[in-house]
Design an enzyme around this catalytic site. Sequence first.
Site, PDB file in Angstrom:
ATOM      1  N   LYS A  90       0.818  -1.219   0.000  1.00 42.62           N
ATOM      2  CA  LYS A  90       0.000   0.000   0.000  1.00 42.62           C
ATOM      3  C   LYS A  90       0.848   1.264   0.000  1.00 42.62           C
ATOM      4  CE  LYS A  90      -3.565  -0.446  -0.374  1.00 42.62           C
ATOM      5  NZ  LYS A  90      -4.271  -0.775  -1.648  1.00 42.62           N
ATOM      6  N   GLY A  92       2.476   2.195  -3.046  1.00 43.03           N
ATOM      7  CA  GLY A  92       2.485   2.682  -4.426  1.00 43.03           C
ATOM      8  C   GLY A  92       3.306   1.805  -5.338  1.00 43.03           C
ATOM      9  N   THR A  93       3.532   0.563  -4.924  1.00 43.35           N
ATOM     10  CA  THR A  93       4.393  -0.333  -5.711  1.00 43.35           C
ATOM     11  C   THR A  93       3.776  -0.702  -7.056  1.00 43.35           C
ATOM     12  OG1 THR A  93       3.477  -2.279  -4.563  1.00 43.35           O
ATOM     13  CG2 THR A  93       5.477  -1.293  -3.646  1.00 43.35           C
ATOM     14  N   SER A 179      -4.842   2.756   4.725  1.00 44.78           N
ATOM     15  CA  SER A 179      -5.070   2.193   3.391  1.00 44.78           C
ATOM     16  C   SER A 179      -5.065   0.672   3.444  1.00 44.78           C
ATOM     17  CB  SER A 179      -3.993   2.703   2.430  1.00 44.78           C
ATOM     18  OG  SER A 179      -4.184   2.195   1.134  1.00 44.78           O
ATOM     19  N   LYS A 296      -7.680   0.356  -6.430  1.00 48.05           N
ATOM     20  CA  LYS A 296      -6.788   1.455  -6.071  1.00 48.05           C
ATOM     21  C   LYS A 296      -7.584   2.746  -5.939  1.00 48.05           C
ATOM     22  CE  LYS A 296      -3.466  -1.515  -6.572  1.00 48.05           C
ATOM     23  NZ  LYS A 296      -2.798  -2.105  -5.402  1.00 48.05           N
TER      24      LYS A 296
END
Length: 333
Positions: A90, A92-93, A179, A296
């Site tokens: 969580k 941003g990979t 998140s 997302k």
Amino acid sequence: MRLFPFFDRIIVIFGVISARRGAAWAGAGGGVAALNFGHLKAQSRLPVFLTMILLFTYLCYCLSSRCDALPRPVFSIGKFPQAIIIGVKKGGTRALLEFLRVHPDVRAVGAEPHFFDRCYDKGLGWYRSLMPRTLEGQITMEKTPSYFITKEAPRRVHAMSRHTKLIVVVRDPVTRAISDYTQTLSKSPGLPSFQNLAFRNDSAALIDTSWSAVRIGIYAKHLENWLRYFPLSRFLFVSGERLVTDPAGEMGRVQDFLGLKRVVTDKHFYFNQTKGFPCLKKPEGSSRPRCLGKSKGRPHPQIPTEVLLRLRDFYRPFNLKFYQMTGQDFGWS
């Protein structure tokens, strides 16, 4: 060097020429087909004999081991990844990997392999078989965010290659925890409240570090484990926040770290107001832009202010240590 494709072409040419010139195929000894040259006129035999000469010349050339000098296939077999996005969940990979896929010199595994945490017993051969084939000059990558928090992962990656480049996408640990909780809540609607999971025994005094949503955000602790096997120079720490506000700037740093030309620039992005993060502009040949999926950009639940303040107090010393270890101030309050 395989001879069969060339041999097949010669046979086809041989047959076409013969057919067009009115050559007749007749049975010969045991039913094996043979060409009856007696039916060919003198001028018709010339192209047939030239074709046969060409075929025998090629066979003799290869039998003399000179085929090794002929051009090799352009593609190589799958290689072990030269770079791995090891974390964090969580952070941003997925966005980073999708942005990197735009680069023509990057080839990446689609699904997360989870080799160094869950599937290590399958062996390196299995892992390598998952990797895409690459052209010369391209790099191979994979992404599995749970590697960063897996105790055994640094030793296992190092055993594969001590030269592996490691990318860690980090994000404000409080926002990241919310998140993480939001994602789990979408799959398990009956989940207890965020604050009930974050604190031990419903007490605001003790943070429950056994809860993975909290534990993942203690970045300094996890990084210490990795630094036992890899020097800091093998890492790139990407800001999850800047990946949203300035994707081209962060992608420039990533491309430099990987030794790639800066191909992915601001011309590739636009900001999606609905999702609240950048998307890739419409690629050539596509009917629409490329945005991350519905999973997302979910709206986060409202968390009481006192809970957020308590969590920030908890993470503050760990954040400061992480800044010192990496030489970067990510600006988390």
